[in-house]
Design a protein around this motif. Structure first.
Motif, PDB file in Angstrom:
ATOM      1  N   MET A  28       0.828  -1.203   0.000  1.00  0.00           N
ATOM      2  CA  MET A  28       0.000   0.000   0.000  1.00  0.00           C
ATOM      3  C   MET A  28       0.862   1.253   0.000  1.00  0.00           C
ATOM      4  SD  MET A  28      -3.012  -1.064  -0.312  1.00  0.00           S
ATOM      5  CE  MET A  28      -3.732   0.568  -0.206  1.00  0.00           C
ATOM      6  N   PHE A  29       1.984   1.256   0.743  1.00  0.00           N
ATOM      7  CA  PHE A  29       2.865   2.419   0.759  1.00  0.00           C
ATOM      8  C   PHE A  29       3.468   2.648  -0.626  1.00  0.00           C
ATOM      9  CE2 PHE A  29       3.772   1.165   5.419  1.00  0.00           C
ATOM     10  CZ  PHE A  29       2.572   1.746   5.803  1.00  0.00           C
ATOM     11  N   GLU A  30       3.911   1.571  -1.275  1.00  0.00           N
ATOM     12  CA  GLU A  30       4.465   1.707  -2.626  1.00  0.00           C
ATOM     13  C   GLU A  30       3.410   2.203  -3.597  1.00  0.00           C
ATOM     14  OE1 GLU A  30       7.419   1.389  -3.884  1.00  0.00           O
ATOM     15  OE2 GLU A  30       8.512   0.716  -2.123  1.00  0.00           O
ATOM     16  N   SER A  31       2.195   1.704  -3.484  1.00  0.00           N
ATOM     17  CA  SER A  31       1.118   2.124  -4.383  1.00  0.00           C
ATOM     18  C   SER A  31       0.791   3.601  -4.210  1.00  0.00           C
ATOM     19  CB  SER A  31      -0.132   1.277  -4.120  1.00  0.00           C
ATOM     20  OG  SER A  31      -1.184   1.634  -4.981  1.00  0.00           O
ATOM     21  N   ALA A  32       0.812   4.090  -2.966  1.00  0.00           N
ATOM     22  CA  ALA A  32       0.559   5.514  -2.731  1.00  0.00           C
ATOM     23  C   ALA A  32       1.657   6.376  -3.346  1.00  0.00           C
ATOM     24  CB  ALA A  32       0.440   5.785  -1.231  1.00  0.00           C
ATOM     25  N   ASP A  33       2.922   5.940  -3.218  1.00  0.00           N
ATOM     26  CA  ASP A  33       4.017   6.701  -3.822  1.00  0.00           C
ATOM     27  C   ASP A  33       3.908   6.715  -5.342  1.00  0.00           C
ATOM     28  OD1 ASP A  33       5.018   7.229  -1.342  1.00  0.00           O
ATOM     29  OD2 ASP A  33       6.485   5.603  -1.360  1.00  0.00           O
ATOM     30  N   TYR A  85      -5.498   9.061  -6.916  1.00  0.00           N
ATOM     31  CA  TYR A  85      -4.557   9.350  -5.826  1.00  0.00           C
ATOM     32  C   TYR A  85      -5.293   9.506  -4.499  1.00  0.00           C
ATOM     33  CZ  TYR A  85      -1.244  11.770  -2.864  1.00  0.00           C
ATOM     34  OH  TYR A  85      -0.450  12.132  -1.814  1.00  0.00           O
ATOM     35  N   GLN A  86      -6.426  10.194  -4.509  1.00  0.00           N
ATOM     36  CA  GLN A  86      -7.171  10.372  -3.268  1.00  0.00           C
ATOM     37  C   GLN A  86      -7.638   9.033  -2.702  1.00  0.00           C
ATOM     38  OE1 GLN A  86      -7.522  13.085  -1.574  1.00  0.00           O
ATOM     39  NE2 GLN A  86      -6.689  14.546  -3.043  1.00  0.00           N
ATOM     40  N   LYS A  87      -8.077   8.130  -3.576  1.00  0.00           N
ATOM     41  CA  LYS A  87      -8.549   6.825  -3.094  1.00  0.00           C
ATOM     42  C   LYS A  87      -7.400   5.987  -2.555  1.00  0.00           C
ATOM     43  CE  LYS A  87     -11.098   2.679  -4.363  1.00  0.00           C
ATOM     44  NZ  LYS A  87     -11.684   2.632  -3.002  1.00  0.00           N
ATOM     45  N   VAL A  88      -6.280   5.930  -3.297  1.00  0.00           N
ATOM     46  CA  VAL A  88      -5.145   5.135  -2.841  1.00  0.00           C
ATOM     47  C   VAL A  88      -4.568   5.705  -1.548  1.00  0.00           C
ATOM     48  CG1 VAL A  88      -2.801   4.418  -3.426  1.00  0.00           C
ATOM     49  CG2 VAL A  88      -4.598   4.303  -5.140  1.00  0.00           C
ATOM     50  N   LEU A  89      -4.529   7.032  -1.433  1.00  0.00           N
ATOM     51  CA  LEU A  89      -4.009   7.646  -0.214  1.00  0.00           C
ATOM     52  C   LEU A  89      -4.847   7.265   0.993  1.00  0.00           C
ATOM     53  CD1 LEU A  89      -1.921   9.600   1.003  1.00  0.00           C
ATOM     54  CD2 LEU A  89      -3.547  11.447   0.588  1.00  0.00           C
ATOM     55  N   ARG A  90      -6.162   7.274   0.844  1.00  0.00           N
ATOM     56  CA  ARG A  90      -7.022   6.880   1.963  1.00  0.00           C
ATOM     57  C   ARG A  90      -6.892   5.393   2.265  1.00  0.00           C
ATOM     58  NH1 ARG A  90     -10.921   9.514   4.382  1.00  0.00           N
ATOM     59  NH2 ARG A  90     -11.226  11.710   3.924  1.00  0.00           N
ATOM     60  N   ASP A  91      -6.774   4.571   1.225  1.00  0.00           N
ATOM     61  CA  ASP A  91      -6.639   3.135   1.458  1.00  0.00           C
ATOM     62  C   ASP A  91      -5.333   2.793   2.166  1.00  0.00           C
ATOM     63  OD1 ASP A  91      -9.056   2.698   0.264  1.00  0.00           O
ATOM     64  OD2 ASP A  91      -8.226   2.155  -1.695  1.00  0.00           O
ATOM     65  N   SER A  92      -4.299   3.622   2.004  1.00  0.00           N
ATOM     66  CA  SER A  92      -3.002   3.330   2.599  1.00  0.00           C
ATOM     67  C   SER A  92      -2.857   3.883   4.008  1.00  0.00           C
ATOM     68  CB  SER A  92      -1.875   3.912   1.726  1.00  0.00           C
ATOM     69  OG  SER A  92      -1.931   5.329   1.712  1.00  0.00           O
ATOM     70  N   ARG A  93      -3.906   4.458   4.548  1.00  0.00           N
ATOM     71  CA  ARG A  93      -3.851   5.029   5.896  1.00  0.00           C
ATOM     72  C   ARG A  93      -4.980   4.468   6.736  1.00  0.00           C
ATOM     73  NH1 ARG A  93      -3.011  11.443   5.796  1.00  0.00           N
ATOM     74  NH2 ARG A  93      -3.515  10.996   7.962  1.00  0.00           N
ATOM     75  N   GLU A  94      -4.615   3.923   7.898  1.00  0.00           N
ATOM     76  CA  GLU A  94      -5.632   3.343   8.772  1.00  0.00           C
ATOM     77  C   GLU A  94      -6.379   4.389   9.578  1.00  0.00           C
ATOM     78  OE1 GLU A  94      -3.773   0.314  11.111  1.00  0.00           O
ATOM     79  OE2 GLU A  94      -4.350  -1.206   9.671  1.00  0.00           O
ATOM     80  N   ARG A 286      -8.305  -1.112  11.417  1.00  0.00           N
ATOM     81  CA  ARG A 286      -8.921   0.125  10.937  1.00  0.00           C
ATOM     82  C   ARG A 286     -10.083   0.520  11.818  1.00  0.00           C
ATOM     83  NH1 ARG A 286      -9.035   2.806   6.133  1.00  0.00           N
ATOM     84  NH2 ARG A 286      -7.886   1.187   5.042  1.00  0.00           N
ATOM     85  N   THR A 287     -10.177   1.801  12.094  1.00  0.00           N
ATOM     86  CA  THR A 287     -11.256   2.313  12.918  1.00  0.00           C
ATOM     87  C   THR A 287     -12.586   2.034  12.261  1.00  0.00           C
ATOM     88  OG1 THR A 287      -9.762   4.065  13.567  1.00  0.00           O
ATOM     89  CG2 THR A 287     -12.071   4.364  14.129  1.00  0.00           C
ATOM     90  N   THR A 288     -13.543   1.554  13.020  1.00  0.00           N
ATOM     91  CA  THR A 288     -14.846   1.248  12.467  1.00  0.00           C
ATOM     92  C   THR A 288     -15.649   2.511  12.243  1.00  0.00           C
ATOM     93  OG1 THR A 288     -15.790   0.985  14.671  1.00  0.00           O
ATOM     94  CG2 THR A 288     -14.845  -0.981  13.648  1.00  0.00           C
ATOM     95  N   ALA A 289     -16.721   2.357  11.461  1.00  0.00           N
ATOM     96  CA  ALA A 289     -17.551   3.521  11.148  1.00  0.00           C
ATOM     97  C   ALA A 289     -18.200   4.089  12.393  1.00  0.00           C
ATOM     98  CB  ALA A 289     -18.619   3.125  10.124  1.00  0.00           C
ATOM     99  N   GLY A 290     -18.575   3.206  13.330  1.00  0.00           N
ATOM    100  CA  GLY A 290     -19.188   3.702  14.546  1.00  0.00           C
ATOM    101  C   GLY A 290     -18.258   4.540  15.380  1.00  0.00           C
ATOM    102  N   GLU A 381      -4.223   8.561  17.596  1.00  0.00           N
ATOM    103  CA  GLU A 381      -3.946   7.959  16.309  1.00  0.00           C
ATOM    104  C   GLU A 381      -2.762   8.676  15.680  1.00  0.00           C
ATOM    105  OE1 GLU A 381      -7.382   8.219  13.921  1.00  0.00           O
ATOM    106  OE2 GLU A 381      -8.525   6.749  15.061  1.00  0.00           O
ATOM    107  N   THR A 382      -1.991   7.970  14.900  1.00  0.00           N
ATOM    108  CA  THR A 382      -0.850   8.573  14.217  1.00  0.00           C
ATOM    109  C   THR A 382      -0.837   8.136  12.762  1.00  0.00           C
ATOM    110  OG1 THR A 382       1.546   8.751  14.144  1.00  0.00           O
ATOM    111  CG2 THR A 382       0.674   6.661  14.905  1.00  0.00           C
ATOM    112  N   THR A 383      -0.234   8.953  11.911  1.00  0.00           N
ATOM    113  CA  THR A 383      -0.141   8.611  10.492  1.00  0.00           C
ATOM    114  C   THR A 383       1.182   7.937  10.172  1.00  0.00           C
ATOM    115  OG1 THR A 383       0.826  10.779   9.992  1.00  0.00           O
ATOM    116  CG2 THR A 383      -1.552  10.575   9.850  1.00  0.00           C
ATOM    117  N   VAL A 384       1.946   7.547  11.156  1.00  0.00           N
ATOM    118  CA  VAL A 384       3.225   6.857  10.912  1.00  0.00           C
ATOM    119  C   VAL A 384       2.940   5.549  10.176  1.00  0.00           C
ATOM    120  CG1 VAL A 384       5.176   5.744  11.994  1.00  0.00           C
ATOM    121  CG2 VAL A 384       4.343   7.888  12.890  1.00  0.00           C
TER     122      VAL A 384
END
Length: 384
Positions: A28-33, A85-94, A286-290, A381-384
């Motif tokens: 996922m990190f490679e795909s975002a880059d 890019y917006q979709k892949v970026l969101r998919d690569s971040r929990e 991944r954080t749930t919708a609730g 939460e962190t984006t690391v």
């Protein structure tokens, strides 16, 4: 990069259960880059080509089949890459909710029509005022680049690399909106589209007043003006559809859609260490919708990197002892160092966390030095 992403994806399928997650996140990190590089390449190559082709069509007052096909492909690629890019970026971040395919399609339509209106307005003006068009583009690019630099983005690992990156993103801002910084983007986006609408109207009106009556009839000129205005209106319409109905964080006007969760720091937990702020890494589920119903996202967040979850901190008795998990200690105050250093550290922490995740059956945790806070703040939460 494509071959490495395919390799990591295959490894995430073929490896044992405890190693799949490791390879999946590396993929996922490679795909975002890759998506970011493709986005920059598209706007540096396809966008100028599109304006040049449309300008030639307007001057010749004719459209050849290959010309029309090439211009259409350039336009679709620009809109496609922004949404991709917006979709892949969101998919690569929990710490972000994933974008649905419906939302991605609506985003493509949003950018397709707004970029089309922008490119046609540019082509009309450039077909009559070549020199002034160049001056206008350079001026707009300088203003947008300065605006981005003032926003203090944190994409690169050094200050000068960050400035060069901002200069490249300024080229994207010539054609469409692109969010490069977390936090409240609604007002920045409104300002950008007001400026864009004013520029499109001014460029189109100037062309309509001075276009060549010998090659273009009044009826055709009126149709082109209507195409610019209606295309921009359709783009703004799809933008509202996306934010009001299909945004991953929920509708824009939802009563629980924005604002900070905690204005003040939660009460310290009894028995917690007094010298650390901890934050679970991205290996958590991944954080749930609730859990995220009331949490601020990138659209209207109060804290750009670290965000407090809406749930109450768990009872101290329910937590495992601190000594059972590996700890990554960072001898820096959290969010006190420059943005490019933060990104530099985060990129290396990401590799360290993945290595510890592979070697250890439990999740590592982060500790930041906090000289001004005598208690430990939980549930970050962190984006690391």
């Amino acid at each position: 990069r494509y071959l490495r992403t395919l390799y990591l994806g295959l490894q995430s399928r073929w490896q044992a259960e405890h190693r799949r997650r490791h390879f999946y996140w590396r993929m996922m990190f490679e795909s975002a880059d890759i998506s970011m590089l493709r986005l920059l390449e598209t706007f540096l190559k396809s966008a100028p080509q599109l304006v040049l082709q449309l300008s030639i069509m307007v001057q010749q007052n004719s459209v050849e089949p290959l010309q029309g096909l090439s211009a259409s492909a350039s336009l679709v690629s620009l809109a496609w890459m922004i949404a991709s890019y917006q979709k892949v970026l969101r998919d690569s971040r929990e710490d972000k909710m994933p974008m649905s395919y419906k939302g991605a399609v609506v985003q493509i339509l949003w950018h397709l029509f707004t970029i089309a209106a922008r490119a046609i307005a540019f082509a009309l003006f450039a077909s009559v005022f070549q020199l002034y068009f160049g001056i206008f583009i350079v001026t707009h690019w300088c203003i947008m680049t300065f605006w981005i630099i003032q926003g203090e983005t944190d994409f690169c690992m050094s200050k000068w690399e960050e400035i060069i990156y901002n200069m490249v993103v300024g080229i994207i801002y010539i054609f469409c909106w692109f969010n490069v910084k977390e936090g409240r983007s609604r007002y920045r986006m409104c300002i950008y589209y007001i400026i864009t609408l004013s520029e499109n109207a001014a460029l189109t009106i100037l062309w309509f007043l001075y276009y060549d009556r010998k090659t273009t009839s009044d009826f055709d000129a009126l149709i082109l003006v209507c195409v610019v205005s209606s295309s921009f209106a359709l783009g703004i319409f799809f933008m509202f559809i996306y934010y009001c109905l299909l945004h991953p964080n929920g509708p824009m006007f939802s009563p629980r859609g924005g604002g900070c969760i905690f204005r003040q720091r939660p009460a310290p937990a009894p028995g917690s260490p007094t010298d650390a702020v901890t934050s679970p890494p991205r290996s958590l589920p991944r954080t749930t919708a609730g859990e995220r119903d009331g949490a601020p996202g990138e659209r209207d967040s109060c804290v750009p990197v670290f965000q407090v979850r809406p749930c109450a901190p768990p009872a101290p008795a329910a937590r495992a002892p601190r000594t059972e998990r590996p700890v990554i200690r960072i001898d820096l105050p959290r969010k006190k160092y420059p943005a490019w250093d933060a990104h530099f550290i985060d990129r290396r922490l990401r590799k360290t966390i993945l290595a510890l995740e592979y070697a250890s059956p439990v999740t590592p945790r982060l500790q930041y030095r906090t000289p001004g806070a005598p208690q430990e703040v939980l549930e970050y939460e962190t984006t690391v």
